[in-house]
Write a protein that holds these residues in place. Structure first.
Motif, mmCIF file in Angstrom:
data_model
loop_
_atom_site.group_PDB
_atom_site.id
_atom_site.type_symbol
_atom_site.label_atom_id
_atom_site.label_comp_id
_atom_site.label_asym_id
_atom_site.label_seq_id
_atom_site.Cartn_x
_atom_site.Cartn_y
_atom_site.Cartn_z
ATOM 1 N N LEU A 24 0.999 -1.324 0.145
ATOM 2 C CA LEU A 24 0.137 0.129 0.118
ATOM 3 C C LEU A 24 0.736 1.130 0.031
ATOM 4 O O LEU A 24 0.542 2.255 -0.726
ATOM 5 C CB LEU A 24 -0.885 0.114 1.313
ATOM 6 C CG LEU A 24 -2.034 -0.947 1.258
ATOM 7 C CD1 LEU A 24 -2.890 -1.181 2.374
ATOM 8 C CD2 LEU A 24 -3.077 -0.411 -0.056
ATOM 9 N N GLY A 25 1.840 1.260 0.545
ATOM 10 C CA GLY A 25 2.942 2.356 0.635
ATOM 11 C C GLY A 25 3.588 2.571 -0.928
ATOM 12 O O GLY A 25 3.487 3.637 -1.316
ATOM 13 N N LEU A 26 3.759 1.622 -1.388
ATOM 14 C CA LEU A 26 4.316 1.566 -2.825
ATOM 15 C C LEU A 26 3.178 2.022 -3.702
ATOM 16 O O LEU A 26 3.309 2.933 -4.543
ATOM 17 C CB LEU A 26 4.471 0.097 -3.273
ATOM 18 C CG LEU A 26 5.470 -0.645 -2.773
ATOM 19 C CD1 LEU A 26 5.686 -2.038 -3.501
ATOM 20 C CD2 LEU A 26 7.114 0.072 -2.965
ATOM 21 N N ARG A 27 1.966 1.702 -3.596
ATOM 22 C CA ARG A 27 0.980 1.919 -4.411
ATOM 23 C C ARG A 27 0.412 3.444 -4.164
ATOM 24 O O ARG A 27 0.272 4.500 -5.078
ATOM 25 C CB ARG A 27 -0.345 1.053 -4.092
ATOM 26 C CG ARG A 27 -1.557 1.667 -5.147
ATOM 27 C CD ARG A 27 -1.471 0.948 -6.380
ATOM 28 N NE ARG A 27 -2.467 1.310 -7.246
ATOM 29 C CZ ARG A 27 -2.618 2.113 -8.043
ATOM 30 N NH1 ARG A 27 -1.651 2.922 -8.759
ATOM 31 N NH2 ARG A 27 -3.763 2.351 -9.102
ATOM 32 N N ALA A 28 0.431 3.949 -2.820
ATOM 33 C CA ALA A 28 0.077 5.329 -2.440
ATOM 34 C C ALA A 28 1.140 6.463 -3.186
ATOM 35 O O ALA A 28 0.864 7.359 -3.491
ATOM 36 C CB ALA A 28 -0.123 5.484 -1.134
ATOM 37 N N ALA A 29 2.362 5.847 -3.137
ATOM 38 C CA ALA A 29 3.366 6.863 -3.479
ATOM 39 C C ALA A 29 3.575 6.982 -4.966
ATOM 40 O O ALA A 29 3.837 7.948 -5.580
ATOM 41 C CB ALA A 29 4.842 6.547 -3.166
ATOM 42 N N GLU A 30 3.144 5.730 -5.638
ATOM 43 C CA GLU A 30 2.960 5.789 -7.069
ATOM 44 C C GLU A 30 1.824 6.654 -7.495
ATOM 45 O O GLU A 30 1.945 7.251 -8.551
ATOM 46 C CB GLU A 30 2.838 4.357 -7.748
ATOM 47 C CG GLU A 30 2.277 4.300 -9.057
ATOM 48 C CD GLU A 30 2.019 2.659 -9.309
ATOM 49 O OE1 GLU A 30 2.895 1.932 -9.849
ATOM 50 O OE2 GLU A 30 1.092 2.313 -8.990
ATOM 51 N N ILE A 31 0.673 6.681 -6.849
ATOM 52 C CA ILE A 31 -0.362 7.488 -7.219
ATOM 53 C C ILE A 31 -0.161 8.950 -7.125
ATOM 54 O O ILE A 31 -0.481 9.904 -7.984
ATOM 55 C CB ILE A 31 -1.784 7.101 -6.464
ATOM 56 C CG1 ILE A 31 -2.238 5.787 -6.851
ATOM 57 C CG2 ILE A 31 -2.725 8.169 -6.520
ATOM 58 C CD1 ILE A 31 -3.398 5.138 -5.589
ATOM 59 N N ASN A 82 4.581 5.271 11.480
ATOM 60 C CA ASN A 82 6.046 4.396 11.199
ATOM 61 C C ASN A 82 5.678 3.014 11.336
ATOM 62 O O ASN A 82 6.477 2.082 11.955
ATOM 63 C CB ASN A 82 7.011 4.937 12.355
ATOM 64 C CG ASN A 82 6.555 4.546 13.779
ATOM 65 O OD1 ASN A 82 5.403 4.642 14.103
ATOM 66 N ND2 ASN A 82 7.472 3.845 14.708
ATOM 67 N N ASN A 83 4.886 2.448 10.278
ATOM 68 C CA ASN A 83 4.742 0.939 10.144
ATOM 69 C C ASN A 83 5.191 0.669 8.739
ATOM 70 O O ASN A 83 6.029 1.389 8.110
ATOM 71 C CB ASN A 83 3.309 0.656 10.343
ATOM 72 C CG ASN A 83 2.165 1.493 9.284
ATOM 73 O OD1 ASN A 83 2.912 1.853 8.198
ATOM 74 N ND2 ASN A 83 0.892 1.196 9.631
ATOM 75 N N CYS A 84 4.729 -0.680 8.349
ATOM 76 C CA CYS A 84 4.938 -1.275 7.005
ATOM 77 C C CYS A 84 5.036 -0.076 5.907
ATOM 78 O O CYS A 84 5.689 -0.142 4.797
ATOM 79 C CB CYS A 84 4.594 -2.378 6.535
ATOM 80 S SG CYS A 84 4.789 -3.690 7.969
#
Length: 231
Positions: free
Chosen positions: A23-30, A57-59
């Motif tokens: 989700l961190g990857l996807r949010a940054a991508e968006i 400060n989680n995954c």
């Protein structure tokens, strides 16, 4: 959608694949796509041109670092301890940014099987899972994580924000040597006792620290040096 290559980079960095690292990857991508900018590269990281602000400060934060190129170490990542699964990205010199918020409760209801949540509670929350249950959780968690890579934008709260005040770029400080341990310390972190400079550890002081619960303003270094192996 998040590429498999990026997911594998996240696995190597984070140690495993789970829903919130993806989700961190996807949010940054968006966020980057909405701003029409690419992942921070050489010039952007040297000059701290692109800023990412994470609020937890989680995954999720590890996924943001991998996808955005903004990291704690290159001073382009800011951790704001609000406790929300949220990310804001902007380029310095522009007053426009994008904030992405994730409602984890809604995502759990929509995408997380009951078995996965119960296993997570036992293994992670209660710390009483067996080795076999850890392996099982890792498998199920990765399966859910891969689904998060294809999450539509409708599953995120996407906000346009106005940058009203840019955070300072990382200043460069002189170093001062601790009069007890002899190690160099950033000047603002030095503690003076009877006119002599000490590091916080030698002065026996508590320091702010980012730990599991977020920012602790009173953290005591949990070790002492018992032996030096080289000179």
């Amino acid at each position: 959608m998040v590429s498999r290559e990026l997911i594998e980079k996240a696995r190597e960095f984070h140690g495993h694949i789970c829903p919130f690292v993806v989700l961190g990857l996807r949010a940054a991508e968006i966020a980057l796509n909405k701003l029409g900018i690419k992942k921070a590269g050489v010039a952007e990281t040297i000059r701290e041109d692109i800023v990412a602000i994470v609020e937890v400060n989680n995954c999720f934060a590890d996924g943001v670092q991998i996808a955005s190129g903004c990291t704690l170490g290159n001073n382009s990542l800011i951790y704001a301890d609000t406790g929300k699964n949220a990310l804001t990205v902007f380029r310095r010199g522009s007053n426009k940014g994008i904030r992405i918020y994730i409602d984890s409760e809604r995502l759990r209801e929509k995408y997380f099987p009951k078995e996965a949540l119960e296993l997570f509670r036992k293994v992670v929350t209660e710390r009483r899972g067996t080795d076999e249950e850890v392996v099982k959780l890792n498998r199920i968690w990765e399966e859910i994580g891969l689904k998060m890579a294809e999450l539509p934008e409708e599953d995120f709260v996407i906000q346009v924000v106005e940058v009203v005040e840019e955070p300072e770029r990382a200043p460069i400080f002189e170093s001062i040597r601790c009069s007890k341990c002899g190690e160099l310390v950033m000047a603002p972190k030095i503690v003076y006792i009877d006119g002599k400079p000490y590091c916080s550890t030698c002065a026996g002081r508590e320091v702010p620290a980012v730990i599991g619960r977020g920012i602790s303003t009173a953290f005591r270094i949990p070790y002492k040096v018992v032996k030096q192996l080289n000179t």
